[in-house]
Scaffold this active site. Sequence first.
Site, short mmCIF file in Angstrom:
data_model
loop_
_atom_site.label_atom_id
_atom_site.label_comp_id
_atom_site.label_asym_id
_atom_site.label_seq_id
_atom_site.Cartn_x
_atom_site.Cartn_y
_atom_site.Cartn_z
N LYS A 7 0.85 -1.25 0.14
CA LYS A 7 0.11 -0.12 -0.04
C LYS A 7 0.78 1.30 0.01
O LYS A 7 0.55 2.06 -0.97
CB LYS A 7 -0.89 0.00 1.20
N ASP A 67 -6.25 0.54 0.36
CA ASP A 67 -6.42 0.79 1.68
C ASP A 67 -8.06 0.15 2.07
O ASP A 67 -8.70 -0.45 1.14
CB ASP A 67 -6.39 2.31 2.08
#
Length: 214
Positions: free
Chosen positions: A121, A139
């Site tokens: 991420k 996310d």
Amino acid sequence: MRKKERAAIVIERLREEYPDADCTLDYNEAWKLLVSVRLAAQCTDERVNVIVKDLFAKYPGIKELAEAEPEDIEAIVRPCGLGPSKARDISKCMRMLRDEYDCQVPDDFDELLKLPGVGRKSANLIMGDVFGKPAIVTDTHCIRLCNRIGLVDDIKEPKKVEMALWKIIPPEEGSSFCHRLVYHGREVCTARTTPHCERCCLSDVCKSCGKVKK
């Protein structure tokens, strides 16, 4: 409706709804975004933006932060939660940037993953926002909304969601698309309340709202 067709509609609708959506972490250098995104784990971006002001004032560069003891970093970042582990990762990351990358944040995805505290991420966020390269940031908002909308089918593992989205999201759209999902997830398709389908720009193409054939 095929996922790729649905994705194209979702991308366009969210672009119209949130034309100025961008990263909600404040930064003006790549290393600062690395620090902030590590602090943002289980903490709001708003709180992180406040806390890092003191951190960056005391340690204005990679070298300065690399020389700081983890305990001194923790003393500042403790309000973000998980202070010891975050401070330890930030310290190790800055020292690695200093010692192995000449104080430069690498613009290669695999090299970013070598940095302590940097996962897929964070690496995708850096690639997309700092270096303008194709990126998909999975996310919690991205994972929740993509499942609800029907872009992925009951997939909760971030990497698997990312891999599924790469197949249907044009590479040049990925970064902005994920930022817009964050805005939409906070304002409309919320996690802690009932989603506001009545004012959602995607209600007619969303598999969860009941207004489209499943």
